[in-house]
Scaffold this motif. Sequence first.
Motif, PDB file in Angstrom:
ATOM      1  N   GLU A  66       0.781  -1.130   0.052  1.00  0.00           N
ATOM      2  CA  GLU A  66      -0.027   0.071   0.076  1.00  0.00           C
ATOM      3  C   GLU A  66       0.808   1.372   0.044  1.00  0.00           C
ATOM      4  O   GLU A  66       0.851   2.177   0.817  1.00  0.00           O
ATOM      5  CB  GLU A  66      -0.893   0.037   1.313  1.00  0.00           C
ATOM      6  N   PRO A  67       1.664   1.372  -1.161  1.00  0.00           N
ATOM      7  CA  PRO A  67       2.736   2.562  -1.157  1.00  0.00           C
ATOM      8  C   PRO A  67       1.867   3.914  -1.118  1.00  0.00           C
ATOM      9  O   PRO A  67       0.740   3.976  -1.757  1.00  0.00           O
ATOM     10  CB  PRO A  67       3.203   2.510  -2.292  1.00  0.00           C
ATOM     11  N   SER A  68       2.386   4.856  -0.667  1.00  0.00           N
ATOM     12  CA  SER A  68       1.725   6.371  -0.453  1.00  0.00           C
ATOM     13  C   SER A  68       1.694   6.911  -1.810  1.00  0.00           C
ATOM     14  O   SER A  68       2.607   6.476  -2.956  1.00  0.00           O
ATOM     15  CB  SER A  68       2.338   7.145   0.336  1.00  0.00           C
ATOM     16  N   PRO A  69       0.772   7.740  -2.347  1.00  0.00           N
ATOM     17  CA  PRO A  69       1.013   8.314  -3.588  1.00  0.00           C
ATOM     18  C   PRO A  69       2.309   8.784  -3.889  1.00  0.00           C
ATOM     19  O   PRO A  69       2.676   9.059  -5.140  1.00  0.00           O
ATOM     20  CB  PRO A  69      -0.008   9.489  -3.599  1.00  0.00           C
ATOM     21  N   ASP A  70       3.045   9.805  -2.954  1.00  0.00           N
ATOM     22  CA  ASP A  70       4.095  10.271  -3.190  1.00  0.00           C
ATOM     23  C   ASP A  70       5.443   9.120  -3.506  1.00  0.00           C
ATOM     24  O   ASP A  70       6.170   9.443  -4.207  1.00  0.00           O
ATOM     25  CB  ASP A  70       4.797  11.015  -1.856  1.00  0.00           C
ATOM     26  N   LEU A  71       5.300   8.152  -2.923  1.00  0.00           N
ATOM     27  CA  LEU A  71       6.330   7.039  -3.254  1.00  0.00           C
ATOM     28  C   LEU A  71       6.287   6.517  -4.509  1.00  0.00           C
ATOM     29  O   LEU A  71       6.839   6.266  -5.331  1.00  0.00           O
ATOM     30  CB  LEU A  71       6.239   5.817  -2.329  1.00  0.00           C
ATOM     31  N   VAL A  72       4.776   6.409  -5.182  1.00  0.00           N
ATOM     32  CA  VAL A  72       4.358   5.953  -6.308  1.00  0.00           C
ATOM     33  C   VAL A  72       4.893   6.781  -7.340  1.00  0.00           C
ATOM     34  O   VAL A  72       5.507   6.328  -8.540  1.00  0.00           O
ATOM     35  CB  VAL A  72       2.845   5.510  -6.295  1.00  0.00           C
ATOM     36  N   GLU A  73       4.931   8.171  -7.588  1.00  0.00           N
ATOM     37  CA  GLU A  73       5.043   9.207  -8.211  1.00  0.00           C
ATOM     38  C   GLU A  73       6.641   9.101  -8.162  1.00  0.00           C
ATOM     39  O   GLU A  73       7.164   9.257  -9.392  1.00  0.00           O
ATOM     40  CB  GLU A  73       4.663  10.337  -7.632  1.00  0.00           C
ATOM     41  N   ALA A  74       7.301   9.169  -6.988  1.00  0.00           N
ATOM     42  CA  ALA A  74       8.730   9.299  -7.114  1.00  0.00           C
ATOM     43  C   ALA A  74       9.389   7.943  -7.549  1.00  0.00           C
ATOM     44  O   ALA A  74      10.453   8.001  -8.303  1.00  0.00           O
ATOM     45  CB  ALA A  74       9.304   9.569  -5.783  1.00  0.00           C
ATOM     46  N   ALA A  75       8.921   6.790  -7.345  1.00  0.00           N
ATOM     47  CA  ALA A  75       9.338   5.555  -7.978  1.00  0.00           C
ATOM     48  C   ALA A  75       9.052   5.582  -9.542  1.00  0.00           C
ATOM     49  O   ALA A  75      10.135   4.958 -10.146  1.00  0.00           O
ATOM     50  CB  ALA A  75       8.612   4.251  -7.574  1.00  0.00           C
ATOM     51  N   ALA A  76       8.059   6.127 -10.079  1.00  0.00           N
ATOM     52  CA  ALA A  76       7.870   6.364 -11.528  1.00  0.00           C
ATOM     53  C   ALA A  76       8.950   7.125 -12.246  1.00  0.00           C
ATOM     54  O   ALA A  76       9.713   6.863 -13.100  1.00  0.00           O
ATOM     55  CB  ALA A  76       6.650   6.781 -11.885  1.00  0.00           C
ATOM     56  N   ALA A  77       9.194   8.101 -11.429  1.00  0.00           N
ATOM     57  CA  ALA A  77      10.272   9.135 -11.963  1.00  0.00           C
ATOM     58  C   ALA A  77      11.579   8.700 -11.786  1.00  0.00           C
ATOM     59  O   ALA A  77      12.445   8.548 -12.681  1.00  0.00           O
ATOM     60  CB  ALA A  77      10.398  10.619 -11.345  1.00  0.00           C
ATOM     61  N   CYS A  78      11.870   7.720 -10.915  1.00  0.00           N
ATOM     62  CA  CYS A  78      13.294   7.311 -10.831  1.00  0.00           C
ATOM     63  C   CYS A  78      13.329   6.154 -11.663  1.00  0.00           C
ATOM     64  O   CYS A  78      14.689   5.964 -12.174  1.00  0.00           O
ATOM     65  CB  CYS A  78      13.282   6.455  -9.252  1.00  0.00           C
ATOM     66  N   ALA A  79      12.352   5.434 -11.902  1.00  0.00           N
ATOM     67  CA  ALA A  79      12.377   4.165 -12.947  1.00  0.00           C
ATOM     68  C   ALA A  79      12.862   4.982 -14.045  1.00  0.00           C
ATOM     69  O   ALA A  79      13.670   4.364 -15.014  1.00  0.00           O
ATOM     70  CB  ALA A  79      11.247   3.507 -12.785  1.00  0.00           C
ATOM     71  N   GLN A  80      12.380   6.007 -14.854  1.00  0.00           N
ATOM     72  CA  GLN A  80      12.823   6.694 -15.994  1.00  0.00           C
ATOM     73  C   GLN A  80      14.082   6.948 -15.866  1.00  0.00           C
ATOM     74  O   GLN A  80      15.002   6.784 -17.058  1.00  0.00           O
ATOM     75  CB  GLN A  80      11.837   7.823 -16.213  1.00  0.00           C
ATOM     76  N   GLY A  81      14.462   7.697 -14.774  1.00  0.00           N
ATOM     77  CA  GLY A  81      15.980   8.167 -14.704  1.00  0.00           C
ATOM     78  C   GLY A  81      16.946   6.744 -14.740  1.00  0.00           C
ATOM     79  O   GLY A  81      18.006   6.853 -15.630  1.00  0.00           O
ATOM     80  N   LEU A  82      16.768   5.792 -14.117  1.00  0.00           N
ATOM     81  CA  LEU A  82      17.358   4.529 -14.186  1.00  0.00           C
ATOM     82  C   LEU A  82      17.276   4.002 -15.478  1.00  0.00           C
ATOM     83  O   LEU A  82      18.358   3.449 -15.956  1.00  0.00           O
ATOM     84  CB  LEU A  82      16.972   3.591 -13.168  1.00  0.00           C
ATOM     85  N   ASP A  83      16.119   4.110 -16.204  1.00  0.00           N
ATOM     86  CA  ASP A  83      16.069   3.455 -17.522  1.00  0.00           C
ATOM     87  C   ASP A  83      17.129   4.057 -18.581  1.00  0.00           C
ATOM     88  O   ASP A  83      17.646   3.461 -19.565  1.00  0.00           O
ATOM     89  CB  ASP A  83      14.593   3.310 -18.095  1.00  0.00           C
ATOM     90  N   ARG A  84      17.024   5.570 -18.535  1.00  0.00           N
ATOM     91  CA  ARG A  84      18.101   6.277 -19.308  1.00  0.00           C
ATOM     92  C   ARG A  84      19.480   5.851 -18.827  1.00  0.00           C
ATOM     93  O   ARG A  84      20.371   6.205 -19.860  1.00  0.00           O
ATOM     94  CB  ARG A  84      17.820   7.750 -18.848  1.00  0.00           C
ATOM     95  N   LEU A  85      19.778   5.456 -17.731  1.00  0.00           N
ATOM     96  CA  LEU A  85      21.011   5.072 -17.462  1.00  0.00           C
ATOM     97  C   LEU A  85      21.269   3.674 -18.024  1.00  0.00           C
ATOM     98  O   LEU A  85      22.559   3.314 -18.423  1.00  0.00           O
ATOM     99  CB  LEU A  85      21.461   4.807 -15.927  1.00  0.00           C
ATOM    100  N   LEU A  86      20.561   2.669 -17.885  1.00  0.00           N
ATOM    101  CA  LEU A  86      20.627   1.438 -18.356  1.00  0.00           C
ATOM    102  C   LEU A  86      20.887   1.256 -19.690  1.00  0.00           C
ATOM    103  O   LEU A  86      21.643   0.339 -20.203  1.00  0.00           O
ATOM    104  CB  LEU A  86      19.502   0.481 -17.846  1.00  0.00           C
TER     105      LEU A  86
END
Length: 961
Positions: A563-583
């Motif tokens: 049951e993640p908080s909305p802030d965590l879900v939003e931050a995870a999505a942005a972080c995933a995009q950044g890590l994808d640009r790295l990978l």
Amino acid sequence: MPESLPWASHGCRREEAGRRTFPVANLFATSHLSPVPQSFPYPALHASHAGIWIAHGGETRAVSRGEAIRIAADTPVVMMNAPLVGQRLGYAELSGLDVLELFAFLHPARFMVPTPKGLAAAAGLAVPADDAAIPAFLLAATARLLAVAESDWPEREGAWSGAQALARLRWPWAPLLRIAKPGRNERWLFARLPEWEEAAPRPTPRSVTLADADVLARLDRLTGAGAEPRAGQRAYAEAAAAAFAPRMGRDAPNLMLAEAGTGIGKTLGYLAPASLWAERAGGAVWISTYTKALQRQLGHETRRLHPDAAERRARVVTRKGRENYLCLLNLEDALQGGFAGRAAILAHLVARWAAYTADGDMVGGDLPGWLTTLFRRNGSAALTDRRGECVYAGCPHYRKCFIERAARASAEADIVIANHALVMVNAARGRELSTRPTRYVFDEGHHLFDAADAMFGTALTGQETIELRRWIVGPEGGSRGRRRGLQARLSDLASYDEQGGVAIGEIVAAAQALASDGWLARLAENQPFGAVEQLLAAVRGLVFARAEQEADAGYGLETELAEPSPDLVEAAAACAQGLDRLLRPMVALGKRMEAVLADAPDWLDAPARARVEGAIASLGWRAETVAAWLSLLARIGGPADPAFVDWLAVDRIEGREIDAGLHRRWLDPTKPFAEIVLKPAHGALVTSATLTGGGDWSTAEARVGAPHLARAPDRFAVDSPFDYAASAEVLIVTDVKRGDVPALANAYARLVEAAGGGVLGLFTAIRRLRAVHARVADRLARAGLPLHAQHVDPVDTGTLVDIFRDDPHASLFGTDALRDGVDVPGDSLRLVAMEGVPWPKPNVLHAARRLAGGGSAFDDRIVRARLAQAFGRLVRREGDGGTFVLLSAAMPSRLLDAFPAGVPIARVPLEEAAARIAARMAGRTARQMAGQGTAGIAGIAAARALPYAAGPALPDEDQPR
């Protein structure tokens, strides 16, 4: 020298002390040297829990803490282990003339227990009679050491130039050294080290079958012609041979599970078939352990296999992870200005050691474990390859590299002594695919689950991401040293391959989204910078909101990822995009480097090829790490994967935050272990004295990954030959209330006093360990019973065990590392005390595994295994014995079967326990305890090539450690 010296008893201020005296002769009862001349310009200081003493000008006196600090601040003082003395004085910045530093300079790669007793044995002096005699003894030992510098001692080469360099760094010992300038130029370290040589690839091992008679004949050779045959050991050796038979199916190794009680002699039992198979099949057997202590023990046992030192070096190799070995390029950088202050002095002492070391192992090898702890902000970690920045053949010292030498030696060896973590890393990410072993022996096999759990886990935390950023970007903010980013390390590749250069640029640009220096402070101020720090801030907020632990207790906090908080879900999505640009560019760069290898341009000679291959491997496992992070992020807001346990955590030490992030572990980490390590192998022996500890064979099989293999394992068990009923007893103390720290401290003190020392005290919490130690250390010291403690004394754990082993009156407090990794036979360990039932920590990971593993029965299995391991410290050899004490009235009777059958068990109050222990110890006289406790160190000193005492020299490779 006067006939007697004034001193004051402990507990009296100097002004109040009477003029009590003790005879000078007691200081040097067996020494043929005179005490240090009174003209020696500096005093000596010793501080213990029993008091503080200063010796100067032929006089020794007790002083107050304040006066000792004043004297130490005004003039250099001779002492032993300055950080420890400073801690006892409450003066952390204490510095002076540390005799341990002088010994390390004069005798690099030499073993010495860092105590007055150890120094006395090494220097050929008498052991000081008591604490008050130690300062004068240190002055005498100093005179003896300084005299060595004026002689032609075995480690003289390099000492003159080393002393000149240390003088420029204002090392306090440098002005006192009188080393004659050599008649010829001394060879510098990097000129002295030998180069390794390339060898042709080793052929694939042949398929051979070992006959029982041949295995037993090899065992007889190892045990010696005069040894009495042991039926249990012979049966064990025959059973172990099954792991070396040819396998009959793919992904179906011959797996043998062998439980052998303490005293069976399982080391020689499996060395017999292992060495015989290696000899006949032409392959290598990797023997894997969990603790460094067993690695060292195995190294000594192989002397029976190959008595000749040169042959043993060629056929038996000890391997550890890269981070354990000295990096010569890092050392060169440190010597040329990369280090400053005390860290630079450490670098020069390490350089002295590097010229004489057998293998370059800085952690558990022949570098004294106490040396780096003398330098609080030492930077010793910067002397090893901890960040994976190795440039391989691009390094000017590549042909002399300790790591590369060990890797090549292991490719040609018959026996490779490794550890569980290295075996798993090599199987998962190793570059040595052509020499991957087909036969393994996993000693301490009950730890395979834990090793696999750590190896195959994923952690997306601030510390992990900042390490990746540093590897990619390089030094930021004016950092000193030779460390370079990815772009600098692969500059020649970028100039040759345009697409590769573009990928490198994209990787460096994408790395700006990772956490950077100062991230913890920014999170605390709620001012994160970048996608990763935004994620960590959301994790931290949710953990503090949901964690059920006490937020002010100072321990780490965690909560399950549900049951993640909305802030965590939003931050995870942005972080995933950044890590994808790295990978994406990381994968692209790996492909470009592989293309360069295929093109084989003119500049790609053998060294350059090795460097590119190393870069591919290093980049590859980091890309795997980023991919694992992306998989973990996909879990946030999505469905849970039943194969994994995910949670959020804020790590803290004594209330100070040190890390935060997301964690993922396999619910059953033996699944990847079986897939990556066991299935490709042809055979494996998994052995331990407590393999089924806490359960039955099905439990043992589950803990080592056997259910994930196509072929069922074979089983073998043999009981210990020791008569536990006659040699040991278990006492459960019933009147120490849980949570009552004063009562717990009193209980430990009473047990140590009753036993006369020789106590291993085990704690389940560091905070309680420190609280108990603070209450009892002075009390025990006044009774002549030294107390050492892990997490208290500024000394590494291995050295603490050495000190404990060397003094039968000493006791040692510690936590899990001492419960599982201590081998102290004889009178030095005669009582093991645990503060309570060692229940597993009720964290998120344990809760998930408990649910899957049968609830309370799962907990019981863990506790039984821990109790069995702890009890196993007590009886290590024939003739050992003592008492195991559990300070818990709440010990469930159902768990008592963790102890060997027949051992007496009684529930008694504390005073009765102390009386029974004292009665048991009454038969052991002080002379017997002192004799057995000092035999080992005395024997070592007698055989040393030290210039202090006569005796046959041992080759450097044969030095006991």
